[in-house]
Design an enzyme around this catalytic site. Structure first.
Site, PDB file in Angstrom:
ATOM      1  N   SER A  82      -2.659   4.933   2.633  1.00 21.28           N
ATOM      2  CA  SER A  82      -3.036   4.347   1.406  1.00 21.28           C
ATOM      3  C   SER A  82      -3.412   3.000   1.156  1.00 21.28           C
ATOM      4  CB  SER A  82      -1.278   4.586   0.808  1.00 21.28           C
ATOM      5  OG  SER A  82      -0.895   3.850   1.068  1.00 21.28           O
TER       6      SER A  82
ATOM      7  N   SER B  62       0.384   2.616   6.784  1.00 20.81           N
ATOM      8  CA  SER B  62      -0.560   2.707   5.370  1.00 20.81           C
ATOM      9  C   SER B  62      -1.088   0.902   5.376  1.00 20.81           C
ATOM     10  CB  SER B  62      -0.157   2.638   3.638  1.00 20.81           C
ATOM     11  OG  SER B  62       0.318   4.342   3.666  1.00 20.81           O
TER      12      SER B  62
ATOM     13  N   LYS C 135      -2.154  -4.440  -3.507  1.00 19.34           N
ATOM     14  CA  LYS C 135      -2.192  -2.725  -3.507  1.00 19.34           C
ATOM     15  C   LYS C 135      -2.111  -2.145  -5.408  1.00 19.34           C
ATOM     16  CE  LYS C 135      -0.936   1.337  -1.036  1.00 19.34           C
ATOM     17  NZ  LYS C 135       0.047   1.385   0.015  1.00 19.34           N
TER      18      LYS C 135
END
Length: 560
Positions: free
Chosen positions: A224, A248, A151
């Protein structure tokens, strides 16, 4: 590879607000630098990008860019299988790195899932691993040759990271602790993945673009960790690392039909994950965890990382030995089924998935294995209101100031997520302390309710529906609840897919105004093809017991 042009066609069916001319110029420079790395032979036809199908998930294997062997490598192995094949010399780390690097950039053109792509670096890493295996006759560790996607905000040496705004972009000179552990075990890094503005949306729209759902491009891939979700679903990754403070990891995994695990806080290391601290963690703790294609890969990641005793360097961590899928459970396993949380009734395909799971688990032949009962989470509406305030102890002003400082536009989901806290402004220390007391009181009541209902695990929705339409990921109630009480959760795929023109039941009655709005959102969009995951949760620090339960559920719920 031949030289590339400075423009790369990326599928973006819905636009988003423009910033100032100066911001758009700087944003354009980042996208241009990315595009120059992509050679013509790895680019999809412009007419495909201009007129795409609704479901783009099969394009990487059929577009002709990948060889049959590369398709096989990216589609027919999970991370555990790749590790075994490389160690056994059926595959080389180099060909694996090439295959996933190529597939990831194809996936990016169709879903905008990446922020950075470094194929050449990955090949160099992989060649060193192949040389090591050839010379020493053994691997460097359990992830030798396994490509891992990361990420965007997680520091990886030589790459950029941010906290979800253009102003917060920094060049990382060294790996964070988690990345250094994975690298020491032989993991190969080849890309970083998209996240949203503020890292606090359930949709991954940022200065890099809007990430799309592979199975219906008019739907969100979640957030996210949405870039990870889309990339794994497109088989451009077998194993990614995400973070979760409100859903997320679990929401994008559910939106994209893959596995995702949010551990209890302080189980896996997050040392140096962010350049600046996030005040939300004074009351709501973040976790990091795997996003992948199989149960055993979640277990592999947990087992491998915890085996190095990361608590010795990250002193926040609780030193819990990992038994994972080998954990034994008492029989019968007491399972609570969540039909709804008393606040928002889930949309039709999620209700079908819940009914499917209940029917499977209630089969008389499993009566000695499972005890199935209805479970009602304690006061989900209060939890949602409470956690929205706790995320933004400054009322969201510092994040807003950071965003606008470069001329970046404020996205609608940013305004949405801090609107509950905005009227309260910047809280003082005693305000934060009182919020903590309120949180702890809620946690005690939650566990009392759990005990009264007498369950080992609960199975329920991961979200109010399947993947939502763009810019409508408004209600995180089914995941954020477990961040507030700090319980571990896995989302796992089901065979259920969203069908065209599904309708609410004729006897539907809204549980709240939010519930009514969720129905309106359902009727306003087409969700056809979206996968459905279910969420399984256990008590705080019962992460091993959760995996032990998953081992028992594996065959009944068809978990790969």
């Amino acid at each position: 590879m031949t030289a590339a042009s400075s423009k790369l066609a990326i599928l973006q069916p819905k636009g988003f607000p423009q910033g100032t001319p100066e911001f758009e110029q700087r944003r354009g420079a980042i996208l241009e630098a990315f595009a120059k790395k992509v050679p013509p032979e790895l680019r999809l036809p412009v007419d495909l990008i201009a007129s795409p199908p609704l479901d783009v998930s099969n394009i990487p294997s059929t577009c002709g860019i990948l060889t049959p062997r590369e398709v096989d490598i990216t589609e027919n192995y999970d991370a555990s299988g790749l590790a075994e094949a490389v160690a056994g010399r059926q595959l080389t780390a180099t060909e694996v790195a090439i295959s996933f690097s190529k597939r990831s950039i194809i996936a990016h053109q169709l879903t905008c899932c990446l922020t950075q792509w470094f194929m050449d670096d990955a090949i160099e890493q992989a060649k060193e691993l192949d040389d090591y295996l050839e010379k020493n006759g053994t691997t460097v560790g359990p992830l030798h040759g396994v490509p891992i996607s990361i990420k965007e905000h997680i520091p990886l040496a030589g790459t950029y990271s941010s906290q979800g705004s253009f102003a917060s972009i920094v060049l990382n000179e060294k790996d964070c602790y988690m990345v250094s552990i994975l690298r020491s075990m032989g993991a190969v890094f080849y890309c970083k993945t998209n996240q949203p503005q503020t890292i606090m949306h359930l949709e991954s729209t940022s200065h890099y673009g809007r990430t799309l759902n592979p199975f219906n491009i008019h739907l969100s891939a979640g957030g996210s960790s949405g870039g990870e979700g889309a990339l794994v679903a497109m088989k451009g990754s077998v194993l990614g690392i995400g973070t979760d403070i409100g859903g997320s990891i679990r929401c994008p995994s559910a939106f994209c039909g893959i596995y995702g695990f949010k551990p209890t806080s302080y189980v896996l290391p997050m040392k140096d994950y962010l350049a600046h601290s996030f005040s939300a963690e004074l009351n709501v703790l973040c976790s990091t965890g795997p996003m992948c294609r199989s149960l055993r890969d979640m277990d592999l990641l947990m087992r491998s990382v915890l085996a190095v005793k990361p608590h010795l360097l990250d002193q926040k961590l609780i030193p819990i030995p990992w038994t994972g899928l080998k954990t034994s459970n008492t029989k019968p396993l007491k399972i609570g089924i969540i039909e709804n949380d008393g606040f928002i009734d889930p949309q039709p395909p999620v209700k079908r998935a819940i009914a499917w799971a209940r029917e499977r688990l209630s089969d008389p032949k499993y009566s000695d294995t499972f005890q199935v009962k209805t479970f009602k989470p304690y006061n989900a509406e209060e939890a949602w209101s409470m956690i929205c305030r706790m995320y933004w102890l400054d009322g969201g002003q510092l994040a807003k100031d950071d965003i606008v400082s470069t001329g970046e536009p404020i996205l609608s989901l940013s305004d949405w997520i801090w609107k509950e806290a905005k009227p309260h402004g910047m809280l003082n220390a005693e305000d934060v302390n009182q919020l903590r007391a309120t949180r702890d009181e809620f946690r005690y009541k939650f566990v009392d309710s759990w005990n009264e209902q007498d369950v080992d695990i609960v199975i329920g929705p991961a979200f109010v529906g399947p993947a939502c339409a763009h810019d409508t990921a408004l209600y995180w109630t089914y995941t954020s609840l477990y961040n507030l009480v700090d319980y571990p959760g896995v989302v796992a795929p089901t065979p259920i897919r969203t069908e065209a023109k599904e309708q609410y039941a004729t006897d539907y009655r809204p549980l709240s105004e939010a519930c009514k709005h969720v129905k309106e959102l359902w009727e306003a969009s087409n969700f056809e093809g979206a996968p459905i995951d279910l969420q399984i949760n256990a008590r705080k620090y019962h992460d091993n017991e959760l995996f032990g339960a998953l081992a028992v559920l594996k065959d009944v719920l068809e978990l790969p």
